[in-house]
Design a protein around this motif. Sequence first.
Motif, PDB file in Angstrom:
ATOM      1  N   VAL A  44       0.619  -1.155   0.075  1.00 52.77           N
ATOM      2  CA  VAL A  44       0.128  -0.037  -0.031  1.00 52.77           C
ATOM      3  C   VAL A  44       0.926   1.275   0.043  1.00 52.77           C
ATOM      4  N   GLY A  45       2.037   1.153   0.722  1.00 54.40           N
ATOM      5  CA  GLY A  45       2.871   2.459   0.735  1.00 54.40           C
ATOM      6  C   GLY A  45       3.319   2.660  -0.477  1.00 54.40           C
ATOM      7  N   ARG A  46       3.712   1.838  -1.323  1.00 58.49           N
ATOM      8  CA  ARG A  46       4.134   2.247  -2.696  1.00 58.49           C
ATOM      9  C   ARG A  46       3.378   3.380  -3.370  1.00 58.49           C
ATOM     10  N   LEU A  47       2.295   3.716  -2.984  1.00 58.60           N
ATOM     11  CA  LEU A  47       1.310   4.810  -3.702  1.00 58.60           C
ATOM     12  C   LEU A  47       1.730   5.973  -3.247  1.00 58.60           C
ATOM     13  N   ALA A  48       2.431   6.331  -2.132  1.00 58.91           N
ATOM     14  CA  ALA A  48       2.570   7.510  -1.547  1.00 58.91           C
ATOM     15  C   ALA A  48       3.735   8.360  -2.167  1.00 58.91           C
ATOM     16  N   PHE A  49       4.765   7.751  -2.638  1.00 58.26           N
ATOM     17  CA  PHE A  49       5.768   8.859  -3.344  1.00 58.26           C
ATOM     18  C   PHE A  49       5.284   9.451  -4.569  1.00 58.26           C
ATOM     19  N   PRO A  50       4.693   8.510  -5.331  1.00 56.79           N
ATOM     20  CA  PRO A  50       4.458   9.309  -6.731  1.00 56.79           C
ATOM     21  C   PRO A  50       3.164  10.233  -6.307  1.00 56.79           C
ATOM     22  N   ILE A  51       2.509  10.302  -5.669  1.00 52.78           N
ATOM     23  CA  ILE A  51       1.364  11.149  -5.343  1.00 52.78           C
ATOM     24  C   ILE A  51       2.086  12.503  -4.838  1.00 52.78           C
ATOM     25  N   PHE A  52       2.897  12.352  -3.907  1.00 51.39           N
ATOM     26  CA  PHE A  52       3.801  13.561  -3.421  1.00 51.39           C
ATOM     27  C   PHE A  52       4.604  13.953  -4.439  1.00 51.39           C
ATOM     28  N   LEU A 172       3.007   7.878 -17.567  1.00 45.42           N
ATOM     29  CA  LEU A 172       3.209   6.092 -17.318  1.00 45.42           C
ATOM     30  C   LEU A 172       4.392   5.669 -17.722  1.00 45.42           C
ATOM     31  N   ALA A 173       5.107   6.130 -18.664  1.00 46.38           N
ATOM     32  CA  ALA A 173       6.546   5.712 -19.018  1.00 46.38           C
ATOM     33  C   ALA A 173       7.547   6.030 -17.988  1.00 46.38           C
ATOM     34  N   ALA A 174       7.137   7.166 -17.434  1.00 50.14           N
ATOM     35  CA  ALA A 174       8.428   7.454 -16.435  1.00 50.14           C
ATOM     36  C   ALA A 174       8.159   6.890 -15.225  1.00 50.14           C
ATOM     37  N   MET A 175       6.801   6.252 -14.788  1.00 51.33           N
ATOM     38  CA  MET A 175       6.557   5.660 -13.758  1.00 51.33           C
ATOM     39  C   MET A 175       7.100   4.412 -13.884  1.00 51.33           C
ATOM     40  N   VAL A 176       6.811   3.550 -15.043  1.00 42.25           N
ATOM     41  CA  VAL A 176       7.276   2.154 -15.217  1.00 42.25           C
ATOM     42  C   VAL A 176       8.697   2.228 -15.180  1.00 42.25           C
ATOM     43  N   ILE A 177       9.589   3.187 -15.858  1.00 40.28           N
ATOM     44  CA  ILE A 177      10.907   3.070 -15.938  1.00 40.28           C
ATOM     45  C   ILE A 177      11.303   3.256 -14.405  1.00 40.28           C
ATOM     46  N   LEU A 195       8.317  -9.928 -10.386  1.00 40.15           N
ATOM     47  CA  LEU A 195       8.022  -8.477 -10.511  1.00 40.15           C
ATOM     48  C   LEU A 195       8.755  -7.645  -9.221  1.00 40.15           C
ATOM     49  N   PRO A 196       9.258  -6.313  -9.657  1.00 38.93           N
ATOM     50  CA  PRO A 196       9.627  -5.473  -8.541  1.00 38.93           C
ATOM     51  C   PRO A 196       8.551  -5.011  -7.706  1.00 38.93           C
ATOM     52  N   VAL A 197       8.504  -5.039  -6.387  1.00 34.17           N
ATOM     53  CA  VAL A 197       7.342  -4.469  -5.572  1.00 34.17           C
ATOM     54  C   VAL A 197       7.105  -3.276  -5.914  1.00 34.17           C
ATOM     55  N   ALA A 201       3.550   1.010  -7.460  1.00 38.13           N
ATOM     56  CA  ALA A 201       3.610   2.528  -7.449  1.00 38.13           C
ATOM     57  C   ALA A 201       2.939   3.196  -8.512  1.00 38.13           C
ATOM     58  N   VAL A 202       2.931   2.170  -9.641  1.00 36.57           N
ATOM     59  CA  VAL A 202       2.156   2.677 -10.822  1.00 36.57           C
ATOM     60  C   VAL A 202       0.536   2.725 -10.606  1.00 36.57           C
ATOM     61  N   ALA A 203       0.122   1.956  -9.786  1.00 36.81           N
ATOM     62  CA  ALA A 203      -1.398   2.081  -9.599  1.00 36.81           C
ATOM     63  C   ALA A 203      -1.693   3.578  -8.819  1.00 36.81           C
ATOM     64  N   ALA A 204      -0.742   4.292  -8.430  1.00 45.14           N
ATOM     65  CA  ALA A 204      -0.970   5.678  -7.970  1.00 45.14           C
ATOM     66  C   ALA A 204      -1.596   6.560  -9.130  1.00 45.14           C
ATOM     67  N   LEU A 205      -1.148   6.071 -10.359  1.00 43.30           N
ATOM     68  CA  LEU A 205      -1.613   7.233 -11.659  1.00 43.30           C
ATOM     69  C   LEU A 205      -3.195   7.295 -11.628  1.00 43.30           C
ATOM     70  N   PRO A 206      -3.991   6.415 -11.669  1.00 39.59           N
ATOM     71  CA  PRO A 206      -5.279   6.704 -11.664  1.00 39.59           C
ATOM     72  C   PRO A 206      -5.939   7.960 -10.803  1.00 39.59           C
ATOM     73  N   LEU A 207      -5.310   7.655  -9.497  1.00 35.61           N
ATOM     74  CA  LEU A 207      -5.525   8.909  -8.477  1.00 35.61           C
ATOM     75  C   LEU A 207      -4.947  10.091  -9.045  1.00 35.61           C
ATOM     76  N   ILE A 208      -3.794  10.056  -9.577  1.00 33.57           N
ATOM     77  CA  ILE A 208      -3.152  11.262 -10.012  1.00 33.57           C
ATOM     78  C   ILE A 208      -3.942  12.068 -11.227  1.00 33.57           C
ATOM     79  N   TRP A 209      -4.419  11.277 -11.947  1.00 32.22           N
ATOM     80  CA  TRP A 209      -5.335  11.457 -13.153  1.00 32.22           C
ATOM     81  C   TRP A 209      -6.568  12.190 -12.962  1.00 32.22           C
ATOM     82  N   LEU A 210      -7.037  11.680 -11.567  1.00 27.17           N
ATOM     83  CA  LEU A 210      -8.401  12.356 -11.359  1.00 27.17           C
ATOM     84  C   LEU A 210      -8.280  13.560 -10.680  1.00 27.17           C
ATOM     85  N   TYR A 211      -7.172  14.137 -10.810  1.00 30.55           N
ATOM     86  CA  TYR A 211      -6.755  15.400 -10.200  1.00 30.55           C
ATOM     87  C   TYR A 211      -7.076  16.531 -11.419  1.00 30.55           C
TER      88      TYR A 211
END
Length: 246
Positions: A44-52, A172-177, A195-197, A201-211
């Motif tokens: 769950v914590g992987r979502l935090a850094f991309p949003i910040f 999306l490309a930046a998040m995956v890379i 897969l890397p844990v 973090a890529v799962a944070a993108l739908p939240l970001i895109w709702l902004y």
Amino acid sequence: MRRGHGKNQLELSAFDLKLAAMAAMLVDHMGYLLFPMSMWMRYVGRLAFPIFAFQIAEGWYRTHDRKKYTLRLLICAVLSEVPFDLAFSGTPVDAGYQNVLWTFSIAAAALWAADALRERLRFPLPLAALLVAGAGYLLGEWMQVDYFGPGVLLVLAFALCRGRSGGWIGELAAMVIVNGWLLPSASMTVWGMELPVQLLAVAALPLIWLYRGRQGPHGPWMQAAWYAFYPVHLLILWLISRSMWY
């Protein structure tokens, strides 16, 4: 992706995103310090850094005083270092690993430098972006900040994609890379594949895109609370962990 304002359109404000990122960070740090066997908390914590990271880029462009914005990040980085070191190294001072606000401070300084290169020296955007990205990455690696050089790059990627048509593809490309390749990570097995844990973090993108630019509740006291949350919650969790293990 973030320009529509339809009446019935689902959207998140900056306030909503901050709450989501803070909640994910709290769960992550609780998992690390208090419940190390509960790996779902780290996921769950992987979502935090991309949003910040996204909000740092957004805030830098929206602030009325970029010098104060960068200075505020630097001051908070200094004030957060002891709680961070206590929580993650068990010592008040650990020169080998710095808190995430240093990451964001480097990114803000890099954005400032990019603007200076473009406006004063007339550097084209690709060259300015390449220079500050390289310098920001190397500084993040040298300082050993949280999320290292790739963390700085992610903030810069969000800034570069901001307001651009098709910018979501770059995000999306930046998040995956960054999360699937550049950052060190433990692995997990998904449908038989390793897969890397950190890729979660890529799962944070739908939240970001709702902004879509709405700020939501804000004010000086709320801003102070956002910045205080990071060192205060780390210090509290460290104190709780000490009482649990001793």
